[in-house]
Design an enzyme around this catalytic site. Structure first.
Site, PDB file in Angstrom:
ATOM      1  N   GLU A 144       0.824  -1.204   0.000  1.00 14.57           N
ATOM      2  CA  GLU A 144       0.000   0.000   0.000  1.00 14.57           C
ATOM      3  C   GLU A 144       0.867   1.266   0.000  1.00 14.57           C
ATOM      4  O   GLU A 144       0.584   2.204  -0.726  1.00 14.57           O
ATOM      5  CB  GLU A 144      -0.942  -0.001   1.219  1.00 14.57           C
ATOM      6  CG  GLU A 144      -2.078  -1.004   1.097  1.00 14.57           C
ATOM      7  CD  GLU A 144      -3.142  -0.606   0.077  1.00 14.57           C
ATOM      8  OE1 GLU A 144      -2.815  -0.508  -1.117  1.00 14.57           O
ATOM      9  OE2 GLU A 144      -4.291  -0.393   0.474  1.00 14.57           O
ATOM     10  N   THR A 161     -14.168   4.766 -12.838  1.00 18.90           N
ATOM     11  CA  THR A 161     -13.116   4.423 -11.883  1.00 18.90           C
ATOM     12  C   THR A 161     -13.314   3.019 -11.292  1.00 18.90           C
ATOM     13  O   THR A 161     -12.416   2.485 -10.659  1.00 18.90           O
ATOM     14  CB  THR A 161     -12.979   5.520 -10.799  1.00 18.90           C
ATOM     15  OG1 THR A 161     -11.765   5.324 -10.101  1.00 18.90           O
ATOM     16  CG2 THR A 161     -14.166   5.507  -9.831  1.00 18.90           C
TER      17      THR A 161
END
Ligand SMILES: *[C@@H]1O[C@H](CO)[C@@H](O)[C@H](O)[C@H]1NC(C)=O
Ligand SMILES: *[C@@H]1O[C@H](CO)[C@@H](O)[C@H](O)[C@H]1NC(C)=O
Ligand SMILES: *[C@@H]1O[C@H](CO)[C@@H](O)[C@H](O)[C@H]1NC(C)=O
Length: 387
Positions: free
Chosen positions: A160, A284
């Site tokens: 991440e 998206t």
């Protein structure tokens, strides 16, 4: 917060299909408000208080908080052929390059001063090379992609957060929830360059996903890329985006990649519509929108309203008649009109009906039986039937 500025693609589509401009207007107003809140050096932070308009998080970068803002400026500009949205993105792009880019990495900087605040690469940011490819900046896109790919190779996935100077993960951000962004970029860049390195990333991704994350009932989030521990969850974007972009990366003949060489021409009551010619814009969450279909429905907006008014009038007449002429009207549903055009005229319809009272097999709640081509125009539906 990201939600506030990520509506332009969906809301402009909604406005086109319904003919009601309010959705697009609201989305545009949100984009403008942010544009006006940028700092003197042209950057935006990653968290704004919507009520006061003050930036509460003043880190400027390309990842969490602003990723879909930049994504939708570009995609909105392409989908809507809107020069103003593109001009806004290109201004941001200049400031982002000037202040946040170092050796083709993108860092986080203070939005007013431009000083580095976090030398971190977030896995969410891996959409950026794909976005750059959409504006034609292939060389920069490839260089940044290759930086990100080294991180993938180091861990077999993208953590991440990745501390760039230390070359390692950031505490509590070691997971990889099977995010799509790097694969999405590989797909766009492979279309643009045909560079086999991009397929290698795809192969690595398939291997990692199969080897590390596959469990009995699905594909699990990797909780920690250092020891490959798993979390008891599978994110929705894994199927909606990651797997889809992987598939498209490896399927050069997919209809989604159409370069305009084939298309369907559909005759509507209002003229010809071109559908399926390619240039699909993914929202998206990776749902594709056909820009040609959208353009067609947008153009037909006014005629569409006229037809819908006629339809409403037709139905209210029909209801009144069924109330007062129970013997003829309540015995079954109405008969579909004979052909194109007739559905817009209640008189014609009744004539048709009275000529063939016996044929009444359509259930009462069936859709109005216009010809399929006029349904296309009315409902903005983009699929062709097989006839
Ligand atoms: C780039 O940054 C310098 C300061 O580091 C500044 O003087 C210049 O105006 C900036 N250019 C752009 C296009 O933002
Ligand atoms: C477009 O796609 C078709 C079919 O895939 C291909 O034959 C053609 O060469 C392509 N044209 C361009 C300009 O890329
Ligand atoms: C149908 O009836 C309603 C009231 O019952 C009335 O307002 C409406 O104008 C009628 N529609 C037509 C087309 O006659």
């Amino acid at each position: 917060m990201a939600l506030l500025w990520t509506f332009i693609v969906e809301f402009a589509t909604l406005s086109s299909l319904t003919g009601d401009p309010v959705f697009e207007d609201v989305a545009r107003a949100a984009l403008m408000r942010l544009w006006e809140s940028r700092s003197d050096i042209g950057l935006v932070g990653n968290h704004i208080d919507v009520l006061t308009g003050k930036w509460v998080a003043q880190d400027a970068g390309i990842g969490a908080g602003v990723d879909s803002y930049f994504e939708y400026l570009v995609k909105g500009a392409i989908l809507l052929q809107d020069k103003k949205l593109m001009a806004m993105f290109l201004e941001y792009n200049k400031a982002i390059r000037n202040y946040t880019r170092f050796d083709d990495w993108y860092l986080w900087v203070q939005m007013y001063k431009g000083t580095v605040s976090m030398p971190v690469f977030q896995s969410l940011e891996a959409y950026w090379p794909g976005l750059q490819s959409l504006i034609g900046d292939i060389d920069n896109a490839m260089r940044t992609f290759l930086n990100y790919y080294t991180v993938w190779k180091q861990f077999g996935g993208l953590p991440e957060f990745y501390n760039i100077p230390q070359g390692y993960t950031v505490e509590k951000r070691e997971g990889y929830p099977l995010r799509p962004e790097l694969i999405e970029s590989a797909m766009y860049l492979y279309r643009a360059t045909g560079d086999p390195t991009l397929l290698e990333l795809g192969r690595d991704a398939v291997e990692s996903i199969e080897k590390i994350s596959k469990v009995e009932c699905g594909f699990a989030t990797i909780k920690d890329l250092r020891d490959h521990k798993l979390d008891n969850r599978m994110e929705s974007f894994f199927l909606a985006e990651t797997v889809k972009y992987l598939y498209l990366l490896f399927d050069p003949d997919n209809f989604i990649h159409n370069n305009g060489s084939t298309f369907d021409a559909v005759i509507t009551p209002y003229g010809e519509c071109i559908l399926g010619a390619g240039g699909y814009i993914f929202n998206t969450e990776a749902h594709p929108i056909d820009p040609a279909a959208l353009h067609c429905c947008r153009r037909l907006k006014e005629e569409q309203w006229e037809v819908e008014d006629l339809m409403r009038e037709f139905y209210s007449l029909k209801r009144n008649r069924s109330r007062f002429q129970k013997t003829t009207m309540s015995s079954g549903p109405w008969e579909p009109p004979a052909g194109p055009g007739t559905f817009s005229s209640p008189e014609n319809h009744d004539e048709t009906r009275e000529k063939k009272p016996a044929k009444q097999k359509i259930p009462l709640l069936s859709c109005p039986s216009q010809p399929f081509t006029s349904k296309l125009a009315l409902l903005g539906q983009v699929f062709l039937d097989s006839s």
